[in-house]
Design a protein around this motif. Structure first.
Motif, PDB file in Angstrom:
ATOM      1  N   SER A 285      -3.542  -2.429 -17.083  1.00  7.99           N
ATOM      2  CA  SER A 285      -3.718  -2.741 -15.665  1.00  7.99           C
ATOM      3  C   SER A 285      -4.667  -1.751 -15.008  1.00  7.99           C
ATOM      4  O   SER A 285      -5.487  -2.123 -14.162  1.00  7.99           O
ATOM      5  CB  SER A 285      -2.359  -2.723 -14.947  1.00  7.99           C
ATOM      6  N   LYS A 286      -4.551  -0.489 -15.412  1.00  4.27           N
ATOM      7  CA  LYS A 286      -5.472   0.525 -14.890  1.00  4.27           C
ATOM      8  C   LYS A 286      -6.904   0.212 -15.284  1.00  4.27           C
ATOM      9  O   LYS A 286      -7.829   0.293 -14.454  1.00  4.27           O
ATOM     10  CB  LYS A 286      -5.053   1.908 -15.400  1.00  4.27           C
ATOM     11  N   ASN A 287      -7.104  -0.180 -16.545  1.00  8.92           N
ATOM     12  CA  ASN A 287      -8.443  -0.523 -17.009  1.00  8.92           C
ATOM     13  C   ASN A 287      -8.993  -1.724 -16.244  1.00  8.92           C
ATOM     14  O   ASN A 287     -10.175  -1.751 -15.871  1.00  8.92           O
ATOM     15  CB  ASN A 287      -8.423  -0.811 -18.503  1.00  8.92           C
ATOM     16  N   ASP A 288      -8.132  -2.729 -16.012  1.00  9.95           N
ATOM     17  CA  ASP A 288      -8.558  -3.885 -15.227  1.00  9.95           C
ATOM     18  C   ASP A 288      -8.910  -3.476 -13.805  1.00  9.95           C
ATOM     19  O   ASP A 288      -9.888  -3.970 -13.221  1.00  9.95           O
ATOM     20  CB  ASP A 288      -7.453  -4.951 -15.205  1.00  9.95           C
ATOM     21  N   ARG A 289      -8.101  -2.578 -13.258  1.00 12.02           N
ATOM     22  CA  ARG A 289      -8.348  -2.106 -11.897  1.00 12.02           C
ATOM     23  C   ARG A 289      -9.672  -1.350 -11.805  1.00 12.02           C
ATOM     24  O   ARG A 289     -10.459  -1.555 -10.880  1.00 12.02           O
ATOM     25  CB  ARG A 289      -7.190  -1.208 -11.455  1.00 12.02           C
ATOM     26  N   VAL A 290      -9.922  -0.483 -12.776  1.00 15.58           N
ATOM     27  CA  VAL A 290     -11.169   0.282 -12.791  1.00 15.58           C
ATOM     28  C   VAL A 290     -12.365  -0.637 -12.992  1.00 15.58           C
ATOM     29  O   VAL A 290     -13.396  -0.503 -12.321  1.00 15.58           O
ATOM     30  CB  VAL A 290     -11.123   1.363 -13.886  1.00 15.58           C
ATOM     31  N   THR A 291     -12.221  -1.599 -13.933  1.00 12.84           N
ATOM     32  CA  THR A 291     -13.311  -2.549 -14.177  1.00 12.84           C
ATOM     33  C   THR A 291     -13.613  -3.358 -12.926  1.00 12.84           C
ATOM     34  O   THR A 291     -14.790  -3.571 -12.570  1.00 12.84           O
ATOM     35  CB  THR A 291     -12.938  -3.492 -15.335  1.00 12.84           C
ATOM     36  N   GLU A 292     -12.569  -3.822 -12.248  1.00  8.10           N
ATOM     37  CA  GLU A 292     -12.767  -4.598 -11.025  1.00  8.10           C
ATOM     38  C   GLU A 292     -13.454  -3.761  -9.953  1.00  8.10           C
ATOM     39  O   GLU A 292     -14.348  -4.235  -9.248  1.00  8.10           O
ATOM     40  CB  GLU A 292     -11.420  -5.108 -10.517  1.00  8.10           C
ATOM     41  N   ARG A 293     -13.042  -2.497  -9.833  1.00  9.08           N
ATOM     42  CA  ARG A 293     -13.659  -1.620  -8.841  1.00  9.08           C
ATOM     43  C   ARG A 293     -15.132  -1.364  -9.170  1.00  9.08           C
ATOM     44  O   ARG A 293     -15.990  -1.404  -8.290  1.00  9.08           O
ATOM     45  CB  ARG A 293     -12.911  -0.288  -8.769  1.00  9.08           C
ATOM     46  N   LEU A 294     -15.424  -1.124 -10.451  1.00  4.83           N
ATOM     47  CA  LEU A 294     -16.807  -0.878 -10.849  1.00  4.83           C
ATOM     48  C   LEU A 294     -17.672  -2.116 -10.625  1.00  4.83           C
ATOM     49  O   LEU A 294     -18.836  -2.005 -10.219  1.00  4.83           O
ATOM     50  CB  LEU A 294     -16.862  -0.452 -12.319  1.00  4.83           C
ATOM     51  N   GLU A 295     -17.099  -3.295 -10.902  1.00  5.51           N
ATOM     52  CA  GLU A 295     -17.844  -4.522 -10.668  1.00  5.51           C
ATOM     53  C   GLU A 295     -18.141  -4.706  -9.181  1.00  5.51           C
ATOM     54  O   GLU A 295     -19.250  -5.102  -8.799  1.00  5.51           O
ATOM     55  CB  GLU A 295     -17.061  -5.724 -11.206  1.00  5.51           C
ATOM     56  N   LYS A 296     -17.145  -4.412  -8.338  1.00  6.04           N
ATOM     57  CA  LYS A 296     -17.369  -4.517  -6.899  1.00  6.04           C
ATOM     58  C   LYS A 296     -18.416  -3.510  -6.431  1.00  6.04           C
ATOM     59  O   LYS A 296     -19.270  -3.834  -5.600  1.00  6.04           O
ATOM     60  CB  LYS A 296     -16.057  -4.299  -6.149  1.00  6.04           C
ATOM     61  N   GLU A 297     -18.331  -2.297  -6.970  1.00  5.50           N
ATOM     62  CA  GLU A 297     -19.328  -1.299  -6.611  1.00  5.50           C
ATOM     63  C   GLU A 297     -20.713  -1.719  -7.067  1.00  5.50           C
ATOM     64  O   GLU A 297     -21.704  -1.519  -6.344  1.00  5.50           O
ATOM     65  CB  GLU A 297     -18.950   0.059  -7.220  1.00  5.50           C
ATOM     66  N   SER A 298     -20.811  -2.309  -8.273  1.00  7.79           N
ATOM     67  CA  SER A 298     -22.097  -2.777  -8.769  1.00  7.79           C
ATOM     68  C   SER A 298     -22.638  -3.908  -7.910  1.00  7.79           C
ATOM     69  O   SER A 298     -23.832  -3.935  -7.571  1.00  7.79           O
ATOM     70  CB  SER A 298     -21.956  -3.242 -10.229  1.00  7.79           C
TER      71      SER A 298
END
Length: 352
Positions: A285-298
């Motif tokens: 879940s943490k990895n999904d959360r980080v990936t989602e945040r990075l995608e939003k930042e990108s």
């Protein structure tokens, strides 16, 4: 004489056989009741979970977002303030309590401490692997995961209580969170009301008020030894017992539980035992959360870059238009000069 003894012997054997047959029937009947009770329990649990959703009754994302303040929480763990009073102190452990507002004398308890000989992973797994917990927690009658979804779990737990009190039944949601840098983790638990998940057994006493929050901090990483913890909990046993006995039970409950967890974690590491990893789903879940945040930042960066590019193009186009507008008059003046020169030449030729 022989016939009378033989008759007595046969009678005793018939009685023994009848008694043995009765015992066998009794065992079979008891097993049948147990099997039917287990079937009923499973059926009742399945029926109770039909209307349950973690979105409505689980630990909310907003509540888990508060876990980002773990660093500040650990910075003040030994001097918490805010109404907390020190109860007692052991080596590498402090216990506090504070009064909960309300008509009854209820307290919230907090235990803080450090272990140097176990890793954060085994400390979490020893608590969250319920199958393993049945082996080391002697107060458990039964404990099982009723429903799970990602890092969320719905758990039914029946705990022994001192005689002559009935066992206590806890139905609660539990959610495990891991920080983005994998330095902190939180296990947050809260009771589910009987209106949401009805009690199954009539002999157990349902506990309506129960909260528990375990925060841990790794000294280095998940696999290396060294972990700090903060356990905060509040438990209303739903019993008319003397207050001093209740306080003694709750005061001893946290530290005693932690010592059991520590011992169980040591056993995992020394034996190489395979346990159900508590951190795996939380880390996913943490990895999904980080990936989602990075995608939003990108996406946000791309949007800003596109907006900047449009703005620059707009400014460049404006400058080009301005330059063209400025060149046009100079071009007209030059043409008029050429025309004037040609007219003067023509005039001179005519005059001559």
């Amino acid at each position: 004489m022989l016939n009378r003894n033989w008759g007595s012997f046969v009678l005793r054997q018939r009685r023994h056989f009848s008694h043995r047959k009765s015992n066998v029937f009794s065992v079979q009947y008891s097993f049948s009741l147990y099997r039917n009770d287990r079937r009923f329990t499973r059926f009742a649990i399945a029926a109770s979970t039909l209307g349950f959703t973690f979105k409505e009754h689980g630990i909310s994302d907003k509540r888990m977002a508060e876990c980002d303040n773990c660093e500040e929480e650990f910075a003040h763990r030994k001097t918490p303030g805010n109404g907390w009073e020190l109860l007692y102190e052991e080596k590498d452990m402090l216990a506090f309590r504070r009064r909960i507002e309300g008509p009854y004398e209820m307290y919230e308890y907090k235990c803080v401490g450090t272990y140097y000989d176990i890793s954060p992973r085994t400390f979490l797994d020893a608590q969250n692997d319920l199958k393993y917990r049945k082996e080391w927690d002697e107060n458990i009658v039964t404990i099982e995961v009723v429903k799970e979804e990602n890092e969320n779990e719905l758990i039914r737990w029946v705990s022994k209580f001192p005689y002559p009190m009935y066992p206590r039944e806890y139905v609660y949601v539990r959610r495990t969170w891991v920080s983005d840098n994998e330095k902190y983790a939180v296990i947050d638990s809260e009771s589910v009301q009987p209106e949401v998940f009805p009690s199954i057994s009539k002999t157990n006493v349902r506990v309506r008020s129960y909260t528990s929050r375990m925060s841990i901090r790794a000294h280095t990483d998940w696999e290396s030894h060294g972990v700090d913890y903060i356990l905060t909990y509040c438990d209303n046993p739903e019993a008319n017992i003397p207050r001093y006995i209740y306080n003694w039970m709750v005061n001893k409950g946290g530290p005693y539980f932690l010592k059991q967890v520590h011992k169980a974690a040591r056993e995992i590491e020394s034996s190489g035992r395979e346990v159900r990893s508590a951190t795996e789903k939380a880390q996913n879940s943490k990895n999904d959360r980080v990936t989602e945040r990075l995608e939003k930042e990108s996406e946000e960066k791309q949007r800003r870059d596109a907006e900047t590019a449009r703005q620059e193009n707009k400014e460049n186009n404006g400058e080009k238009k301005a330059q063209k507008t400025q060149k046009a008059p100079r071009s007209s003046a030059a043409n008029s000069f050429v025309l004037q020169s040609q007219e003067q030449v023509n005039y001179q030729r005519t005059a001559s």
